[in-house]
Scaffold this motif. Structure first.
Motif, PDB file in Angstrom:
ATOM      1  N   GLY A 299       9.286 -22.625 -21.507  1.00  0.00           N
ATOM      2  CA  GLY A 299       7.973 -22.322 -20.965  1.00  0.00           C
ATOM      3  C   GLY A 299       7.989 -21.702 -19.579  1.00  0.00           C
ATOM      4  N   ILE A 300       9.070 -21.871 -18.846  1.00  0.00           N
ATOM      5  CA  ILE A 300       9.080 -21.467 -17.436  1.00  0.00           C
ATOM      6  C   ILE A 300       9.847 -20.174 -17.186  1.00  0.00           C
ATOM      7  N   THR A 301      10.919 -19.946 -17.920  1.00  0.00           N
ATOM      8  CA  THR A 301      11.806 -18.813 -17.631  1.00  0.00           C
ATOM      9  C   THR A 301      11.054 -17.486 -17.600  1.00  0.00           C
ATOM     10  N   ASN A 302      10.176 -17.246 -18.554  1.00  0.00           N
ATOM     11  CA  ASN A 302       9.477 -15.964 -18.625  1.00  0.00           C
ATOM     12  C   ASN A 302       8.455 -15.784 -17.513  1.00  0.00           C
TER      13      ASN A 302
ATOM     14  N   ARG B 197       8.087  -5.788 -10.172  1.00  0.00           N
ATOM     15  CA  ARG B 197       7.892  -6.624 -11.357  1.00  0.00           C
ATOM     16  C   ARG B 197       8.202  -5.915 -12.684  1.00  0.00           C
ATOM     17  N   PRO B 198       7.699  -4.680 -12.933  1.00  0.00           N
ATOM     18  CA  PRO B 198       8.018  -4.028 -14.219  1.00  0.00           C
ATOM     19  C   PRO B 198       9.522  -3.837 -14.424  1.00  0.00           C
ATOM     20  N   ALA B 199      10.224  -3.415 -13.369  1.00  0.00           N
ATOM     21  CA  ALA B 199      11.677  -3.215 -13.482  1.00  0.00           C
ATOM     22  C   ALA B 199      12.380  -4.532 -13.732  1.00  0.00           C
ATOM     23  N   ALA B 200      11.925  -5.597 -13.055  1.00  0.00           N
ATOM     24  CA  ALA B 200      12.541  -6.918 -13.249  1.00  0.00           C
ATOM     25  C   ALA B 200      12.330  -7.399 -14.680  1.00  0.00           C
ATOM     26  N   TYR B 201      11.140  -7.147 -15.230  1.00  0.00           N
ATOM     27  CA  TYR B 201      10.882  -7.530 -16.623  1.00  0.00           C
ATOM     28  C   TYR B 201      11.754  -6.728 -17.591  1.00  0.00           C
ATOM     29  N   MET B 202      12.002  -5.464 -17.270  1.00  0.00           N
ATOM     30  CA  MET B 202      12.889  -4.660 -18.131  1.00  0.00           C
ATOM     31  C   MET B 202      14.309  -5.227 -18.131  1.00  0.00           C
ATOM     32  N   ILE B 203      14.789  -5.588 -16.949  1.00  0.00           N
ATOM     33  CA  ILE B 203      16.142  -6.169 -16.842  1.00  0.00           C
ATOM     34  C   ILE B 203      16.202  -7.500 -17.579  1.00  0.00           C
TER      35      ILE B 203
ATOM     36  N   ASP C 151       0.832  -1.200   0.000  1.00  0.00           N
ATOM     37  CA  ASP C 151       0.000   0.000   0.000  1.00  0.00           C
ATOM     38  C   ASP C 151       0.871   1.258   0.000  1.00  0.00           C
ATOM     39  N   GLY C 152       0.763   2.043  -1.048  1.00  0.00           N
ATOM     40  CA  GLY C 152       1.493   3.300  -1.152  1.00  0.00           C
ATOM     41  C   GLY C 152       2.909   3.174  -1.678  1.00  0.00           C
ATOM     42  N   GLU C 153       3.406   1.951  -1.887  1.00  0.00           N
ATOM     43  CA  GLU C 153       4.781   1.784  -2.380  1.00  0.00           C
ATOM     44  C   GLU C 153       4.833   2.053  -3.878  1.00  0.00           C
ATOM     45  N   LYS C 154       5.771   2.898  -4.271  1.00  0.00           N
ATOM     46  CA  LYS C 154       5.888   3.265  -5.686  1.00  0.00           C
ATOM     47  C   LYS C 154       6.637   2.190  -6.460  1.00  0.00           C
ATOM     48  N   PRO C 155       6.328   2.049  -7.759  1.00  0.00           N
ATOM     49  CA  PRO C 155       7.074   1.078  -8.584  1.00  0.00           C
ATOM     50  C   PRO C 155       8.565   1.416  -8.610  1.00  0.00           C
ATOM     51  N   LYS C 156       9.394   0.406  -8.542  1.00  0.00           N
ATOM     52  CA  LYS C 156      10.847   0.612  -8.519  1.00  0.00           C
ATOM     53  C   LYS C 156      11.389   0.741  -9.936  1.00  0.00           C
ATOM     54  N   LYS C 157      12.506   1.435 -10.025  1.00  0.00           N
ATOM     55  CA  LYS C 157      13.219   1.576 -11.292  1.00  0.00           C
ATOM     56  C   LYS C 157      14.199   0.407 -11.412  1.00  0.00           C
ATOM     57  N   PRO C 158      14.608   0.053 -12.651  1.00  0.00           N
ATOM     58  CA  PRO C 158      15.540  -1.079 -12.819  1.00  0.00           C
ATOM     59  C   PRO C 158      16.822  -0.944 -12.016  1.00  0.00           C
ATOM     60  N   TRP C 159      17.421   0.249 -11.989  1.00  0.00           N
ATOM     61  CA  TRP C 159      18.683   0.413 -11.259  1.00  0.00           C
ATOM     62  C   TRP C 159      18.495   0.298  -9.746  1.00  0.00           C
TER      63      TRP C 159
END
Length: 201
Positions: free
Chosen positions: A160-163, A175-181, A26-34
């Motif tokens: 099938g599993i890695t992604n 999650r979004p930053a991890a997907y970018m990396i 709750d209230g935590e902002k999405p993290k950046k990749p770095w």
């Protein structure tokens, strides 16, 4: 939607997990990749995703796809049959996509380790068949079968599993930053295989 996807009995547990994660973040902002690289709390998850993504791309599957025609030529397949054989690689990929849902009950660890072990086996047999293809007339067919078996092993395990691991290992804010990396590592590995394979050959 969850009820329709999971069935009437299983969707409640999934819903509780989603709500629990929502309250925790709750209230935590999405993290950046770095920021993920400096966060000690996700270090091992990040290492796992990077290693798995690199392993997936550097396993040789892209070399099979990029240079399937060349591989089949070296295996001694007749030139007029190569387009049909190459089409068979796509059929193998479709078969694994259809069957991976059922094989998922075995467990991630088993599928990943088993997939890589099978890929190693088929690469070894392929090397043997390419080495001795002049001696026996049936060796080209063994080579072709090894390529198909390699693709099937990849699709049932690492492919099938890695992604899906990225979504399972990280909470929503990371999650979004991890997907970018993972995507960046994947494309760098993909590019490396495409550029270096002809020189390796």
């Amino acid at each position: 939607a969850l009820k329709r996807f999971h069935g009437s009995s299983d969707y409640r547990r999934e819903m509780e997990d989603i709500q629990r994660e929502c309250f925790a973040l709750d209230g935590e902002k999405p993290k950046k990749p770095w920021q993920l690289f400096t966060d000690r709390g996700v270090r091992w998850q990040l290492i796992t995703v990077i290693v798995m993504t690199m392993g997936q791309q550097l396993s040789g599957i892209n070399a099979i796809y990029f240079y399937a025609t060349y591989v089949f030529e070296q295996a001694g397949i007749l030139a007029e049959k190569i387009p049909y054989v190459t089409l068979g690689t796509g059929v193998c990929e479709c078969l694994t996509a259809l069957s991976c849902v059922r094989s998922n009950c075995v467990g991630r660890r088993c599928l990943i380790i088993g997939g890589y072990l099978l890929m190693t086996l088929w690469c070894s047999v392929l090397t043997f068949s390419l080495t001795y293809q002049e001696l026996y007339s049936w060796m080209p067919y063994l080579s072709m079968a090894c390529v198909f078996a390699f693709i099937l092993s990849f699709g049932l395990g690492p492919g099938g599993i890695t992604n899906t691991l990225t979504a399972e290992l990280f909470v929503q804010s990371s999650r979004p930053a991890a997907y970018m990396i993972a995507g960046t590592v994947s494309w760098i590995s993909f590019f490396t295989v495409g550029m270096l394979f002809p020189f390796i050959v």
